[in-house]
Scaffold this active site. Structure first.
Site, short mmCIF file in Angstrom:
data_model
loop_
_atom_site.label_atom_id
_atom_site.label_comp_id
_atom_site.label_asym_id
_atom_site.label_seq_id
_atom_site.Cartn_x
_atom_site.Cartn_y
_atom_site.Cartn_z
N HIS A 189 0.82 -1.21 0.00
CA HIS A 189 0.00 0.00 0.00
C HIS A 189 0.86 1.26 0.00
O HIS A 189 0.34 2.36 -0.14
CB HIS A 189 -0.89 -0.04 1.25
CG HIS A 189 -1.92 1.04 1.29
ND1 HIS A 189 -2.53 1.52 0.16
CD2 HIS A 189 -2.44 1.75 2.30
CE1 HIS A 189 -3.39 2.46 0.49
NE2 HIS A 189 -3.35 2.63 1.80
N CYS A 190 2.18 1.10 0.15
CA CYS A 190 3.00 2.31 0.35
C CYS A 190 3.94 2.63 -0.81
O CYS A 190 3.78 3.65 -1.46
CB CYS A 190 3.82 2.14 1.63
SG CYS A 190 2.79 2.03 3.09
N ILE A 191 4.91 1.73 -1.04
CA ILE A 191 6.01 2.09 -1.95
C ILE A 191 5.52 2.45 -3.37
O ILE A 191 5.98 3.42 -3.95
CB ILE A 191 7.09 0.98 -2.00
CG1 ILE A 191 7.45 0.49 -0.60
CG2 ILE A 191 8.33 1.43 -2.75
CD1 ILE A 191 8.12 1.48 0.28
N ASP A 213 2.94 6.03 -2.54
CA ASP A 213 3.27 7.25 -1.79
C ASP A 213 4.10 8.26 -2.58
O ASP A 213 3.82 9.47 -2.51
CB ASP A 213 3.99 6.90 -0.48
CG ASP A 213 3.11 6.05 0.43
OD1 ASP A 213 1.92 5.90 0.10
OD2 ASP A 213 3.63 5.54 1.43
#
Ligand SMILES: NC(=O)c1ccc[n+]([C@@H]2O[C@H](COP(=O)([O-])OP(=O)(O)OC[C@H]3O[C@@H](n4cnc5c(N)ncnc54)[C@H](O)[C@@H]3O)[C@@H](O)[C@H]2O)c1
Length: 459
Positions: A281-283, A286
């Site tokens: 969900h991040c790299i 974001d």
């Protein structure tokens, strides 16, 4: 003391006293991968926690003692509930009871890859409806610099309360790493920035009761950008080793061997590993929050754009490896059965969000292959109307494949059973490191153990 000064001292002093004596009620908005572990940790530290989520099934299962998050076991949840600690609700009005409210809602990208802050806006609205004197609100969701000041603050001020005097507002990025047993909420340093000095003081007061180290910074923007730097750093460095993998492939060199060798340098090098792409969900998401924000300021974040481009090429690179491996054995990709081992975005977890294995699966099917998979953590994959079911890791399953691809290197897979398969085994994660097998094909080089053509070396 003026009336305003007295009000300021009151709200602030009352909040600090409640935090100090443990009577502060903590609210968590959004009980997912981030919010649930945070709520459980706060409850473990003796605070009463009210978790608010819009999902009735999530709330029901938590109130029945069943955790939907792998990092929070049912036992941990049970302990948090038993200590009087944690309750879940879909009733936003209960946030009025909370002295501290941490907002942990999703921040995805929209269809055009622009930030979708609609969940943050909805959570802000829910909180603003109950906002009162003496409350501290902390946004945890990863977002672009300026969100706390530009989205949350005006909505709260519309209630006629003053930040830093009547209520307190901070940004503190979550650093949860799903599946990481060494670094968890309590021992991972926590960065926090507040709109005013009192805001950050209140934030430090609560989080230093929950985490071992709190790192105050001078503004919410610094905290927001720190989180984006951390994840952009990973995205860019992973892109670098993914580019190295593609370069090594053309050179006939094993990129993992090269990285291991480089990593023996005791200074100035940090090890990252290549693979079939990036997920979670991040790299993958974001850095786009920063790229978008910078576009509004007429600045193009070139490193972010290029890293995204290289990382998103990797699934296609893997499919080309599969195609070439089959071709070398006189088979077409079209009509072949390709078995993926591991589909979660990283090892030992069940998180499929943005998993590069999904792209590999879709590309293989587009080329006419039949995709099978085994993943001990992911029983079913549903994507774009397709559905796949995990097959058992048996000799029959292995024998049914024309090619095997290791897309995720989960620890509890019997990799030794892949070594002598009569079909190509494309190992994108170096899971078969040190194992010799005629059909093993690494992410780069002719095989995991590629040999440079000695004849081409000048005498
Ligand atoms: N998952 C990670 O590893 C990780 C790590 C660090 C930071 N983050 C960031 O933390 C934030 C939350 O991510 P997550 O992985 O916990 O998401 P998640 O999808 O696991 O959980 C979010 C929860 O919020 C609930 N929700 C949605 N809208 C809501 C609303 N208006 N009010 C109340 N509840 C609502 C959803 O029902 C869901 O249960 C994101 O900004 C993410 O980028 C995630």
């Amino acid at each position: 003391m003026s009336k305003a000064d007295a009000a300021q001292a009151d709200s602030f002093a009352t909040l600090l006293t409640k935090i100090e004596d443990g009577t502060a009620v903590c609210g968590v908005v959004g009980l997912g991968y981030v919010g649930l572990p945070l709520g459980v940790e706060m409850a473990r530290r003796g605070f009463h926690v009210i978790g608010y989520d819009v999902s009735q099934p999530v709330v029901d299962s938590l109130n029945e003692g069943r955790s939907h998050i792998q990092d929070v076991s049912d036992v941990m949840l049970g302990e948090a509930r038993a200590s009087g600690g944690l309750e879940a609700t879909t009733d936003a009005a209960r946030l009025a009871e909370c002295d501290v409210i941490s907002i942990c809602v999703p921040t995805p990208l929209g269809k055009t890859r622009d930030p979708d802050v609609s969940y943050v806006v909805a959570a802000t609205k829910a909180v603003s409806e109950v906002l009162r004197h003496g409350q501290l609100i902390i946004l945890e969701s990863t977002t672009y610099p300026g969100t706390t000041r530009e989205v949350l603050l005006p909505a709260f001020e519309q209630r006629g309360l003053e930040v830093g005097r009547d209520f307190f507002l901070c940004f503190s990025p979550e650093r949860v790493d799903p599946g990481n047993e060494r670094w968890q909420i309590h021992n991972t340093p926590k960065v926090i920035g507040g709109i005013t000095r009192r805001c950050v003081e209140a934030g430090v007061a609560i989080y230093s009761r929950v985490m071992e180290q709190v790192v105050p910074v001078s503004s919410p923007e610094a905290a927001e950008l720190a989180k984006l730097l951390e994840n952009t750093f990973r995205a860019v460095n992973i892109a670098l080793v993914n580019e190295m993998a593609q370069a090594s492939d053309r050179l006939g060199v094993d990129v993992f061997e090269v990285i291991e060798a480089a990593a023996t340098k005791p200074f100035g090098f940090m090890k990252f590993t290549p693979g079939p792409g990036i997920g979670g969900h991040c790299i993958p998401l974001d850095p786009h929050y920063l790229a978008w924000k910078m576009k509004t300021l007429n600045y193009r974040t070139r490193m972010i754009d290029l890293a995204g481009e290289i990382n998103s090429e990797m699934p296609r690179f893997v499919v080309e490896k599969v195609r070439d491996a089959l071709n070398d054995r006189g088979k077409a990709l079209k009509g072949s059965r390709v078995l993926l081992i591991g589909v979660a975005y990283k090892k030992d977890i069940d998180d499929m969000r943005e998993s590069p294995a999904l792209d590999v699966m879709k590309l293989l099917e587009e080329k006419g292959a039949t995709v099978l998979y085994h993943d001990p953590y992911v029983p079913v994959v549903r994507e774009d109307g397709h559905s796949w079911t995990s097959l058992p890791f048996t000799p029959e399953t292995l024998a049914s494949a024309d090619c095997v691809v290791i897309t995720t290197d989960h620890s509890d897979v019997r990799y030794e059973e892949l070594v002598d398969l009569p079909v190509p085994v494309v190992d994108t994660r170096n899971a078969l490191k040190g194992k010799d097998g005629l059909n093993i094909i690494g992410l780069s080089g002719a095989g995991a153990r590629a040999v440079v053509d000695r004849a081409a070396v000048p005498a």
